[in-house]
Design a protein around this motif. Structure first.
Motif, PDB file in Angstrom:
ATOM      1  N   PRO A 101       0.811  -1.234   0.000  1.00 36.39           N
ATOM      2  CA  PRO A 101       0.000   0.000   0.000  1.00 36.39           C
ATOM      3  C   PRO A 101       0.835   1.270   0.000  1.00 36.39           C
ATOM      4  CG  PRO A 101      -0.004  -1.023   2.171  1.00 36.39           C
ATOM      5  CD  PRO A 101       0.660  -1.995   1.252  1.00 36.39           C
ATOM      6  N   THR A 102       2.157   1.124   0.185  1.00 34.49           N
ATOM      7  CA  THR A 102       3.035   2.291   0.170  1.00 34.49           C
ATOM      8  C   THR A 102       3.595   2.588  -1.217  1.00 34.49           C
ATOM      9  OG1 THR A 102       4.849   0.829   0.807  1.00 34.49           O
ATOM     10  CG2 THR A 102       3.723   2.045   2.573  1.00 34.49           C
ATOM     11  N   ARG A 103       3.330   1.720  -2.166  1.00 37.73           N
ATOM     12  CA  ARG A 103       3.908   1.869  -3.502  1.00 37.73           C
ATOM     13  C   ARG A 103       2.935   2.623  -4.407  1.00 37.73           C
ATOM     14  NH1 ARG A 103       7.903  -0.438  -6.601  1.00 37.73           N
ATOM     15  NH2 ARG A 103       7.509  -0.380  -8.843  1.00 37.73           N
ATOM     16  N   LYS A 104       3.437   3.679  -5.055  1.00 39.76           N
ATOM     17  CA  LYS A 104       2.576   4.393  -6.004  1.00 39.76           C
ATOM     18  C   LYS A 104       2.070   3.421  -7.079  1.00 39.76           C
ATOM     19  CE  LYS A 104       5.763   7.273  -7.203  1.00 39.76           C
ATOM     20  NZ  LYS A 104       6.465   8.303  -8.002  1.00 39.76           N
ATOM     21  N   PRO A 105       0.802   3.549  -7.471  1.00 43.93           N
ATOM     22  CA  PRO A 105      -0.125   4.675  -7.236  1.00 43.93           C
ATOM     23  C   PRO A 105      -0.891   4.632  -5.915  1.00 43.93           C
ATOM     24  CG  PRO A 105      -1.147   3.113  -8.696  1.00 43.93           C
ATOM     25  CD  PRO A 105       0.245   2.590  -8.449  1.00 43.93           C
ATOM     26  N   ALA A 106      -0.647   3.608  -5.067  1.00 41.75           N
ATOM     27  CA  ALA A 106      -1.262   3.612  -3.748  1.00 41.75           C
ATOM     28  C   ALA A 106      -0.676   4.747  -2.905  1.00 41.75           C
ATOM     29  CB  ALA A 106      -1.034   2.264  -3.062  1.00 41.75           C
ATOM     30  N   MET A 126       0.864  17.018  -8.794  1.00 44.55           N
ATOM     31  CA  MET A 126       1.828  15.923  -8.832  1.00 44.55           C
ATOM     32  C   MET A 126       2.456  15.886 -10.214  1.00 44.55           C
ATOM     33  SD  MET A 126       3.311  13.121  -7.688  1.00 44.55           S
ATOM     34  CE  MET A 126       4.245  11.838  -8.530  1.00 44.55           C
ATOM     35  N   VAL A 127       3.786  15.704 -10.282  1.00 50.38           N
ATOM     36  CA  VAL A 127       4.487  15.592 -11.554  1.00 50.38           C
ATOM     37  C   VAL A 127       5.229  14.256 -11.579  1.00 50.38           C
ATOM     38  CG1 VAL A 127       6.167  16.598 -13.141  1.00 50.38           C
ATOM     39  CG2 VAL A 127       4.804  18.089 -11.656  1.00 50.38           C
ATOM     40  N   GLY A 128       5.025  13.490 -12.631  1.00 49.58           N
ATOM     41  CA  GLY A 128       5.722  12.228 -12.814  1.00 49.58           C
ATOM     42  C   GLY A 128       5.903  11.932 -14.283  1.00 49.58           C
ATOM     43  N   ASP A 129       6.404  10.733 -14.570  1.00 52.01           N
ATOM     44  CA  ASP A 129       6.649  10.376 -15.965  1.00 52.01           C
ATOM     45  C   ASP A 129       5.913   9.110 -16.386  1.00 52.01           C
ATOM     46  OD1 ASP A 129       8.375   8.840 -14.252  1.00 52.01           O
ATOM     47  OD2 ASP A 129       9.505   8.236 -16.035  1.00 52.01           O
ATOM     48  N   ARG A 130       5.058   8.572 -15.517  1.00 55.30           N
ATOM     49  CA  ARG A 130       4.365   7.331 -15.824  1.00 55.30           C
ATOM     50  C   ARG A 130       2.871   7.481 -15.577  1.00 55.30           C
ATOM     51  NH1 ARG A 130       8.245   2.408 -13.632  1.00 55.30           N
ATOM     52  NH2 ARG A 130      10.199   3.221 -14.517  1.00 55.30           N
ATOM     53  N   ALA A 131       2.111   6.565 -16.173  1.00 52.27           N
ATOM     54  CA  ALA A 131       0.670   6.568 -15.957  1.00 52.27           C
ATOM     55  C   ALA A 131       0.340   6.369 -14.483  1.00 52.27           C
ATOM     56  CB  ALA A 131       0.012   5.479 -16.804  1.00 52.27           C
ATOM     57  N   THR A 132       1.161   5.586 -13.784  1.00 51.66           N
ATOM     58  CA  THR A 132       0.913   5.368 -12.353  1.00 51.66           C
ATOM     59  C   THR A 132       1.055   6.650 -11.544  1.00 51.66           C
ATOM     60  OG1 THR A 132       3.221   4.627 -12.171  1.00 51.66           O
ATOM     61  CG2 THR A 132       1.516   2.921 -12.346  1.00 51.66           C
ATOM     62  N   ASP A 133       1.870   7.585 -12.024  1.00 48.30           N
ATOM     63  CA  ASP A 133       1.986   8.875 -11.336  1.00 48.30           C
ATOM     64  C   ASP A 133       0.693   9.676 -11.457  1.00 48.30           C
ATOM     65  OD1 ASP A 133       4.686   8.712 -10.334  1.00 48.30           O
ATOM     66  OD2 ASP A 133       5.358   8.903 -12.413  1.00 48.30           O
ATOM     67  N   LEU A 134       0.048   9.572 -12.617  1.00 46.48           N
ATOM     68  CA  LEU A 134      -1.244  10.240 -12.783  1.00 46.48           C
ATOM     69  C   LEU A 134      -2.310   9.573 -11.915  1.00 46.48           C
ATOM     70  CD1 LEU A 134      -1.359  10.958 -16.627  1.00 46.48           C
ATOM     71  CD2 LEU A 134      -0.612  12.460 -14.776  1.00 46.48           C
ATOM     72  N   GLU A 135      -2.252   8.245 -11.800  1.00 45.08           N
ATOM     73  CA  GLU A 135      -3.182   7.540 -10.909  1.00 45.08           C
ATOM     74  C   GLU A 135      -2.951   7.970  -9.465  1.00 45.08           C
ATOM     75  OE1 GLU A 135      -3.406   3.262 -11.427  1.00 45.08           O
ATOM     76  OE2 GLU A 135      -2.536   3.486 -13.430  1.00 45.08           O
ATOM     77  N   PHE A 136      -1.681   8.102  -9.104  1.00 49.01           N
ATOM     78  CA  PHE A 136      -1.331   8.551  -7.758  1.00 49.01           C
ATOM     79  C   PHE A 136      -1.895   9.941  -7.496  1.00 49.01           C
ATOM     80  CE2 PHE A 136       1.895  10.682  -5.000  1.00 49.01           C
ATOM     81  CZ  PHE A 136       1.725   9.918  -3.854  1.00 49.01           C
ATOM     82  N   ALA A 137      -1.763  10.837  -8.470  1.00 49.10           N
ATOM     83  CA  ALA A 137      -2.312  12.188  -8.331  1.00 49.10           C
ATOM     84  C   ALA A 137      -3.823  12.134  -8.112  1.00 49.10           C
ATOM     85  CB  ALA A 137      -1.978  13.017  -9.568  1.00 49.10           C
TER      86      ALA A 137
END
Length: 366
Positions: A101-106, A126-137
């Motif tokens: 649960p600590t790993r993005k996108p969680a 939030m700024v990232g380079d992967r789709a999971t970063d957008l999910e995290f946001a």
């Protein structure tokens, strides 16, 4: 709730991610283009920086922590030396298959932030380079930006986060004209103009094109009487829209030359068109003043009386609050009118362009 955060991924966002996805040596450390000035601008705009990164298997035999720490600390030192400090650095060490649960996108790493109502989700990002970063946001409830998607790079992200949108919409309705103007000073697009006067439409399109802005203007006027009210009121409405979109004018060039110091005289834009030469000098001073030098060889170009050309720019200055000196010489009236509009548009282009956040005036206001 004025506090706002900029959450940022690390590898592929702050620094280049190598093919093996591990920055475990100093020679692998490279910063992304534009990241340092962009983050400095965000800090100046009030953002607190929080790094949130997945580091697969950090501390395991496949990724020894000792190999990670040296480049990581050097990265932070370089950022710090450039005025970029992180309020928090959050690292998840798990592998993807563990589904922790600590790993993005969680959002397990974010429990402290999620439990805190003293910061604005709407103002944070939030700024990232992967789709999971957008999910995290999305899971955090903040806006997400993905680098490398063809739309966003660091300068564009900083501009979007830190600069108030320079847009405006003005409606001007009188017994003689009904006008709607929309402008976006930071977006280029083909102008959409309809005033009922074909040649005048063409001239307004020149302003949009050569000023480098998005412009939409429609006017229903009493052209069955004559052209005067339409031309005058469109000029007033357009000037008013530009003035509203400019806001307090911080960061603008102000004058008709992008590199001219704020306390210097305006530099003229000189524009040739065949035998014609037009010269425009502009200052977004907040004070309306217009000086014209030129004589047109005929009374009309298409459906536009040439006597209304200087009148248009005088009304435009009234609406915008600008000081404009315009001179033209030539033999062809069409060329002369068009050169006037193009020269003024080019002066506007330089004056509207952003160069930072400073106010280009010693008075403290414009």
């Amino acid at each position: 709730m004025n506090r706002k955060y900029l959450f940022v991924d690390r590898d592929g966002t702050l620094i280049v991610e190598p093919p093996d996805q591990q920055i475990d040596a100093y020679d692998k450390l490279a910063f992304l283009p534009g990241v340092i000035p962009a983050l400095r601008r965000c800090i100046e705009a009030g953002y607190e920086l929080v790094m949130v990164t997945n580091q697969d298997g950090l501390g395991s035999d496949s990724f020894p922590e000792a190999h990670f720490l040296g480049p990581h600390r050097l990265m932070l030192q370089v950022f710090e030396s450039q005025g970029v400090s992180f309020a928090d650095v959050l690292i998840d060490r798990s592998f993807p298959h563990e589904n922790r649960p600590t790993r993005k996108p969680a959002t397990g790493l974010m429990r402290t932030y999620l439990a805190d109502d003293a910061w604005s989700r709407r103002a944070s990002a939030m700024v990232g380079d992967r789709a999971t970063d957008l999910e995290f946001a999305a899971n955090l409830g903040v806006r997400g930006f993905r680098l490398g998607d063809g739309e966003w790079d660091w300068p564009a992200i900083a501009q979007t986060l830190c600069a108030a949108p320079r847009t405006a919409e003005v409606e001007r309705n009188t017994r003689e004209t009904r006008i709607r103007v929309r402008v976006d000073l930071d977006r280029r697009a083909d102008a959409v103009v309809a005033t009922g006067l074909g040649f005048f439409d063409h001239m307004l399109e020149q302003i949009g094109k050569h000023a480098g802005i998005a412009l939409s203007l429609t006017c229903a006027g009493d052209t069955h009487i004559d052209e005067h009210h339409t031309v005058e009121d469109c000029a007033l409405a357009l000037g008013q829209a530009l003035r509203q979109a400019l806001g307090d004018k911080r960061g603008t060039g102000r004058y008709g030359d992008a590199h001219e110091p704020a306390d210097a005289a305006a530099v003229a834009i000189t524009l040739p068109m065949d035998e014609t030469l037009a010269r425009a000098a502009l200052d977004l001073s907040g004070r309306a003043c217009f000086v014209f030098d030129g004589v047109f060889p005929r009374e009309r170009v298409g459906d536009l009386p040439t006597e209304l050309v200087p009148h248009f720019f005088r009304s435009f200055c009234d609406g915008l609050g600008a000081n404009l000196h315009l001179a033209v010489r030539g033999d062809n009236a069409h060329h002369m009118v068009e050169a006037c509009f193009k020269a003024v548009a080019r002066a506007l282009r330089a004056a509207l362009r952003r160069h930072g956040a400073d106010l280009p005036s010693t008075k403290g206001m414009l």
